[in-house]
Scaffold this motif. Structure first.
Motif, PDB file in Angstrom:
ATOM      1  N   LYS A  80       0.819  -1.206   0.000  1.00 47.19           N
ATOM      2  CA  LYS A  80       0.000   0.000   0.000  1.00 47.19           C
ATOM      3  C   LYS A  80       0.856   1.262   0.000  1.00 47.19           C
ATOM      4  N   LEU A  81       2.055   1.209   0.575  1.00 44.51           N
ATOM      5  CA  LEU A  81       2.942   2.373   0.547  1.00 44.51           C
ATOM      6  C   LEU A  81       3.366   2.674  -0.892  1.00 44.51           C
ATOM      7  N   ALA A  82       3.737   1.640  -1.624  1.00 40.51           N
ATOM      8  CA  ALA A  82       4.140   1.835  -3.023  1.00 40.51           C
ATOM      9  C   ALA A  82       2.967   2.374  -3.848  1.00 40.51           C
ATOM     10  N   ALA A  83       1.792   1.809  -3.658  1.00 36.45           N
ATOM     11  CA  ALA A  83       0.616   2.267  -4.406  1.00 36.45           C
ATOM     12  C   ALA A  83       0.279   3.709  -4.049  1.00 36.45           C
ATOM     13  N   GLY A  84       0.368   4.042  -2.770  1.00 39.96           N
ATOM     14  CA  GLY A  84       0.070   5.403  -2.344  1.00 39.96           C
ATOM     15  C   GLY A  84       1.048   6.417  -2.909  1.00 39.96           C
ATOM     16  N   LEU A  85       2.330   6.096  -2.856  1.00 44.93           N
ATOM     17  CA  LEU A  85       3.335   7.026  -3.387  1.00 44.93           C
ATOM     18  C   LEU A  85       3.247   7.156  -4.903  1.00 44.93           C
ATOM     19  N   LEU A  86       2.960   6.048  -5.586  1.00 45.50           N
ATOM     20  CA  LEU A  86       2.765   6.128  -7.040  1.00 45.50           C
ATOM     21  C   LEU A  86       1.557   6.994  -7.373  1.00 45.50           C
ATOM     22  N   GLU A 127      -6.529   9.393  -4.499  1.00 42.64           N
ATOM     23  CA  GLU A 127      -6.456   7.938  -4.338  1.00 42.64           C
ATOM     24  C   GLU A 127      -5.203   7.525  -3.580  1.00 42.64           C
ATOM     25  N   GLY A 128      -4.078   8.171  -3.862  1.00 44.12           N
ATOM     26  CA  GLY A 128      -2.840   7.854  -3.151  1.00 44.12           C
ATOM     27  C   GLY A 128      -2.953   8.100  -1.666  1.00 44.12           C
ATOM     28  N   VAL A 129      -3.542   9.223  -1.298  1.00 40.23           N
ATOM     29  CA  VAL A 129      -3.735   9.532   0.126  1.00 40.23           C
ATOM     30  C   VAL A 129      -4.696   8.530   0.748  1.00 40.23           C
ATOM     31  N   SER A 130      -5.762   8.174   0.026  1.00 35.66           N
ATOM     32  CA  SER A 130      -6.720   7.209   0.590  1.00 35.66           C
ATOM     33  C   SER A 130      -6.087   5.830   0.757  1.00 35.66           C
ATOM     34  N   TYR A 131      -5.182   5.444  -0.146  1.00 38.91           N
ATOM     35  CA  TYR A 131      -4.466   4.175   0.020  1.00 38.91           C
ATOM     36  C   TYR A 131      -3.620   4.200   1.291  1.00 38.91           C
ATOM     37  N   LEU A 132      -2.926   5.309   1.511  1.00 38.87           N
ATOM     38  CA  LEU A 132      -2.049   5.406   2.674  1.00 38.87           C
ATOM     39  C   LEU A 132      -2.828   5.462   3.979  1.00 38.87           C
ATOM     40  N   LEU A 133      -4.023   6.031   3.956  1.00 40.23           N
ATOM     41  CA  LEU A 133      -4.815   6.156   5.172  1.00 40.23           C
ATOM     42  C   LEU A 133      -5.671   4.931   5.477  1.00 40.23           C
ATOM     43  N   SER A 134      -5.831   4.056   4.509  1.00 39.85           N
ATOM     44  CA  SER A 134      -6.646   2.859   4.749  1.00 39.85           C
ATOM     45  C   SER A 134      -5.848   1.841   5.560  1.00 39.85           C
ATOM     46  N   SER A 135      -6.565   0.974   6.227  1.00 39.61           N
ATOM     47  CA  SER A 135      -5.882  -0.070   6.989  1.00 39.61           C
ATOM     48  C   SER A 135      -5.319  -1.112   6.023  1.00 39.61           C
ATOM     49  N   GLU A 136      -4.339  -1.834   6.485  1.00 40.71           N
ATOM     50  CA  GLU A 136      -3.697  -2.851   5.645  1.00 40.71           C
ATOM     51  C   GLU A 136      -4.705  -3.925   5.220  1.00 40.71           C
ATOM     52  N   GLU A 137      -5.592  -4.305   6.137  1.00 38.21           N
ATOM     53  CA  GLU A 137      -6.589  -5.338   5.831  1.00 38.21           C
ATOM     54  C   GLU A 137      -7.552  -4.872   4.751  1.00 38.21           C
ATOM     55  N   ASN A 138      -8.032  -3.633   4.869  1.00 30.61           N
ATOM     56  CA  ASN A 138      -8.961  -3.113   3.862  1.00 30.61           C
ATOM     57  C   ASN A 138      -8.286  -2.954   2.503  1.00 30.61           C
ATOM     58  N   PHE A 139      -7.029  -2.492   2.522  1.00 31.90           N
ATOM     59  CA  PHE A 139      -6.307  -2.326   1.262  1.00 31.90           C
ATOM     60  C   PHE A 139      -6.110  -3.666   0.571  1.00 31.90           C
ATOM     61  N   GLN A 140      -5.673  -4.674   1.326  1.00 34.53           N
ATOM     62  CA  GLN A 140      -5.442  -5.991   0.733  1.00 34.53           C
ATOM     63  C   GLN A 140      -6.743  -6.644   0.282  1.00 34.53           C
ATOM     64  N   ALA A 141      -7.825  -6.407   1.005  1.00 30.75           N
ATOM     65  CA  ALA A 141      -9.111  -6.973   0.600  1.00 30.75           C
ATOM     66  C   ALA A 141      -9.566  -6.395  -0.730  1.00 30.75           C
ATOM     67  N   LYS A 142      -9.260  -5.125  -0.960  1.00 32.26           N
ATOM     68  CA  LYS A 142      -9.708  -4.490  -2.191  1.00 32.26           C
ATOM     69  C   LYS A 142      -8.706  -4.636  -3.338  1.00 32.26           C
ATOM     70  N   HIS A 143      -7.408  -4.559  -3.039  1.00 34.92           N
ATOM     71  CA  HIS A 143      -6.401  -4.516  -4.099  1.00 34.92           C
ATOM     72  C   HIS A 143      -5.409  -5.659  -4.087  1.00 34.92           C
ATOM     73  N   GLY A 144      -5.473  -6.525  -3.095  1.00 33.10           N
ATOM     74  CA  GLY A 144      -4.530  -7.638  -3.019  1.00 33.10           C
ATOM     75  C   GLY A 144      -4.840  -8.691  -4.049  1.00 33.10           C
ATOM     76  N   ARG A 145      -4.012  -9.714  -4.071  1.00 36.79           N
ATOM     77  CA  ARG A 145      -4.233 -10.823  -5.013  1.00 36.79           C
ATOM     78  C   ARG A 145      -5.524 -11.540  -4.710  1.00 36.79           C
ATOM     79  N   LYS A 146      -6.197 -11.883  -5.743  1.00 39.71           N
ATOM     80  CA  LYS A 146      -7.427 -12.650  -5.596  1.00 39.71           C
ATOM     81  C   LYS A 146      -7.193 -14.043  -6.122  1.00 39.71           C
TER      82      LYS A 146
END
Length: 69
Positions: free
Chosen positions: A4-10, A49-68
């Motif tokens: 999520k840090l990489a996604a947020g900074l990108l 979107e970058g700020v929202s990625y950084l502010l979201s919890s790790e669980e929520n970020f992975q649930a939405k953007h992690g590998r499925k």
């Protein structure tokens, strides 16, 4: 597993080119950002979107953007 840090900074720094969307595996949306990079709209959306990625919890970020599986 996406970082999520990489996604947020990108999103914050290269969001106008859709780099965060390509990183998250959404190439069609990334191409749309790239097509309109000459306007300010993708840059604003990428920053938000970058700020929202950084502010979201790790669980929520992975649930939405992690590998499925």
């Amino acid at each position: 597993m996406k970082n999520k840090l990489a996604a947020g900074l990108l999103g914050i720094f290269l969001g106008d080119f859709g780099a965060h969307k390509f990183y998250l595996g959404k190439p069609k949306t990334g191409l749309l950002y790239l097509a309109f990079c000459w306007t300010a709209i993708p840059a604003i959306l990428g920053f938000i979107e970058g700020v929202s990625y950084l502010l979201s919890s790790e669980e929520n970020f992975q649930a939405k953007h992690g590998r499925k599986y």
